[in-house]
Scaffold this motif. Structure first.
Motif, PDB file in Angstrom:
ATOM      1  N   ALA A   1      49.653  40.544  36.346  1.00  0.00           N
ATOM      2  CA  ALA A   1      48.483  41.041  35.622  1.00  0.00           C
ATOM      3  C   ALA A   1      47.381  41.295  36.638  1.00  0.00           C
ATOM      4  O   ALA A   1      47.103  40.450  37.492  1.00  0.00           O
ATOM      5  CB  ALA A   1      48.017  40.035  34.586  1.00  0.00           C
TER       6      ALA A   1
ATOM      7  N   CYS B   1      49.420  34.587  31.664  1.00  0.00           N
ATOM      8  CA  CYS B   1      50.211  34.565  32.897  1.00  0.00           C
ATOM      9  C   CYS B   1      50.942  33.237  33.058  1.00  0.00           C
ATOM     10  O   CYS B   1      52.110  33.198  33.467  1.00  0.00           O
ATOM     11  CB  CYS B   1      49.320  34.829  34.099  1.00  0.00           C
TER      12      CYS B   1
ATOM     13  N   HIS C   1      44.348  44.405  32.833  1.00  0.00           N
ATOM     14  CA  HIS C   1      43.456  43.669  31.921  1.00  0.00           C
ATOM     15  C   HIS C   1      42.016  44.058  32.245  1.00  0.00           C
ATOM     16  O   HIS C   1      41.545  43.833  33.348  1.00  0.00           O
ATOM     17  CB  HIS C   1      43.672  42.166  32.111  1.00  0.00           C
TER      18      HIS C   1
ATOM     19  N   VAL D   1      43.768  35.896  29.734  1.00  0.00           N
ATOM     20  CA  VAL D   1      44.786  36.481  30.612  1.00  0.00           C
ATOM     21  C   VAL D   1      45.389  35.414  31.523  1.00  0.00           C
ATOM     22  O   VAL D   1      46.577  35.456  31.846  1.00  0.00           O
ATOM     23  CB  VAL D   1      44.211  37.664  31.419  1.00  0.00           C
TER      24      VAL D   1
ATOM     25  N   LEU E   1      50.339  44.549  34.131  1.00  0.00           N
ATOM     26  CA  LEU E   1      49.429  44.596  32.995  1.00  0.00           C
ATOM     27  C   LEU E   1      48.024  44.821  33.548  1.00  0.00           C
ATOM     28  O   LEU E   1      47.589  44.097  34.442  1.00  0.00           O
ATOM     29  CB  LEU E   1      49.482  43.271  32.225  1.00  0.00           C
TER      30      LEU E   1
END
Length: 236
Positions: free
Chosen positions: A66, A82, A10, A78, A8
């Protein structure tokens, strides 16, 4: 051949986020961006990667790691995601508060995390060399000179301070000098000076892609590890 690592991104609208999306497919081992997260979404798919706003984190697809290059205001979200999903976190977001750093340390008891001020693999090696030199040369003067582009505001740079921390751990007392000029990507020189001799350790960044490549390198090697607070040099 194993499947690409799902990551991911971010902070996908920033310079680092865009570079990560561009270079993701070139990583070794290979990575695959399953989603990009940005503050506001104007286009739902960019370069084949679905885009989500920071308010839509819960709707992002499954990922193993991430990679976060965002702002402190977005960091808590975030990190919480996680923890909820048991995924690893690689972050280069600067300006974190003491509370956020404590939260990151607490998260490391449950998931693998890595925060770094600089994701150049060469700088990770430089940091180790500085620590070794400082320990081997007690009593020598230690000076750290860093150069960056004219738009960079903070001085000394975060990387210079990290190098200084490495020198301090070895017993040295670093001094700092900063230069802001032109479009210099980043140069760091650590100089140890004794009576009649001098040792210089230097790293020069030629382009910003090296930082994204280093973050992808870290993500690929952090995935699947035991919980803990890792350094980039631990993953070389």
């Amino acid at each position: 051949m194993s499947d690409p690592l799902p990551i991911l991104v971010h902070g996908a609208s920033g310079r680092m986020g865009q570079t990560l999306l561009r270079l993701c497919g070139e990583a070794d081992p290979p990575c695959r961006a399953v989603a990009g997260v940005r503050r506001e979404v104007r286009q739902r798919v960019v370069g084949g990667v679905p885009q989500f706003s920071s308010r839509e984190l819960q709707g992002t697809p499954a990922f193993d790691v991430a990679i976060d290059f965002s702002l402190p205001v977005a960091f808590d979200g975030v990190l919480a995601l996680c923890l909820e999903r048991g995924a690893a976190l690689v972050s280069g977001t600067t300006g974190l508060s003491d509370e956020q750093r404590h939260a990151l340390a607490a998260a490391a008891r449950r998931i693998p995390v890595l925060w770094a001020s600089n994701f150049s693999l060469g700088v990770a090696v430089l940091e180790e060399l500085v620590e070794r030199a400082g320990a081997a040369l007690p009593g020598w003067d230690c000076d750290i000179v860093e150069m960056h582009h004219s738009r960079k505001v903070d001085a000394p740079s975060g990387t210079a301070l990290s190098l200084g921390e490495a020198a301090t751990r070895a017993g040295a007392e670093p001094r700092y000098a900063s230069l802001r000029a032109g479009d210099i990507v980043g140069e760091h020189a650590v100089q140890f000076t004794g009576a009649g001799e001098r040792v210089e350790l230097v790293h020069r960044a030629g382009n910003r892609d090296i930082f994204a490549r280093g973050a992808l390198h870290a993500a690929a090697r952090l995935a699947g590890r035991e919980p803990g607070h890792y350094r980039l040099r631990d993953l070389l």
